[in-house]
Design a protein around this motif. Sequence first.
Motif, mmCIF file in Angstrom:
data_model
loop_
_atom_site.group_PDB
_atom_site.id
_atom_site.type_symbol
_atom_site.label_atom_id
_atom_site.label_comp_id
_atom_site.label_asym_id
_atom_site.label_seq_id
_atom_site.Cartn_x
_atom_site.Cartn_y
_atom_site.Cartn_z
ATOM 1 N N LYS A 204 0.927 -1.177 0.077
ATOM 2 C CA LYS A 204 0.111 0.081 0.099
ATOM 3 C C LYS A 204 1.090 1.276 -0.047
ATOM 4 O O LYS A 204 0.489 2.239 -0.689
ATOM 5 N N ASP A 205 1.860 1.504 0.784
ATOM 6 C CA ASP A 205 2.778 2.274 0.948
ATOM 7 C C ASP A 205 3.706 2.559 -0.583
ATOM 8 O O ASP A 205 3.714 3.916 -0.815
ATOM 9 N N LEU A 206 3.903 1.574 -1.064
ATOM 10 C CA LEU A 206 4.724 1.556 -2.352
ATOM 11 C C LEU A 206 3.746 2.131 -3.219
ATOM 12 O O LEU A 206 4.081 2.954 -3.991
ATOM 13 N N LEU A 207 2.387 1.759 -3.287
ATOM 14 C CA LEU A 207 1.667 2.119 -4.399
ATOM 15 C C LEU A 207 1.028 3.638 -4.487
ATOM 16 O O LEU A 207 1.019 4.252 -5.304
ATOM 17 N N SER A 208 1.156 4.093 -3.047
ATOM 18 C CA SER A 208 0.647 5.185 -2.668
ATOM 19 C C SER A 208 1.596 6.296 -2.958
ATOM 20 O O SER A 208 1.654 7.654 -2.740
ATOM 21 N N GLY A 209 3.064 5.639 -2.952
ATOM 22 C CA GLY A 209 4.012 6.878 -3.057
ATOM 23 C C GLY A 209 4.472 7.226 -1.648
ATOM 24 O O GLY A 209 5.382 8.236 -1.807
ATOM 25 N N GLU A 210 3.844 6.521 -0.619
ATOM 26 C CA GLU A 210 4.292 7.040 0.783
ATOM 27 C C GLU A 210 5.721 6.244 1.371
ATOM 28 O O GLU A 210 5.928 6.735 2.183
ATOM 29 N N MET A 211 5.927 5.433 0.301
ATOM 30 C CA MET A 211 7.340 4.705 0.958
ATOM 31 C C MET A 211 8.554 5.365 0.927
ATOM 32 O O MET A 211 8.846 6.073 -0.060
#
Length: 217
Positions: A204-211
Amino acid sequence: MKIIHLSDFNCPYSYIGLNRITNACSELNLDVEWEMVSFELEPDIKSMSTIDRFAIKNGLSIKDARREIENIEKIAEDEGLNISYDMILRSSKDAHRLVKYVQNKNHPASQELIFKIFESNLVKNENIADHEILIGIAVSCGLDGDEIRELLKSDLLKIEVDLDMDEAISNGITTIPYYFIENNGERLIVPGVFEKESFKIAFKDLLSGEMKDRTFI
């Protein structure tokens, strides 16, 4: 999204980890391209019990080695995997050659093949160094038995299997499983067996750009 996993068919944590990350992807409805990269834990082994190998490798008594194996079996059981790891370890090289061959052909049954080899070895305790066992698994996945027999009789892809592990070690990877998750030019590194929910958070973090970091810990 592409997920590359360094795994070995003699490694129960590779089986557990692949089961967890696959379930995480399924629950998030992710469209994933999978690739297994070979990392033989016991590249020179011919035949040895897991108990003896654990005892020797980790400096344990036979009793403590058996307890460690029972703990692994319990972890797998909690994941719905009926691993029987009190078994005989045999070479996984030909199994890796088979998977690499099928992946190179972009066969849609590659992932099914991988799971069935894990099940054959770690659940049914079949001899995955036996070509007839591997051919039977391949045929059950819709592959041509004669084609696979010719592959296994040859030395095709043996060097490539060895090079996979050499490259991993040269990059500082010494334990498995190990995951590289690629999406839209970004690569997330996940070292080790994470819980399914942790995998889902990472996705989820990777897909949202929050990683924030390239390694998820």
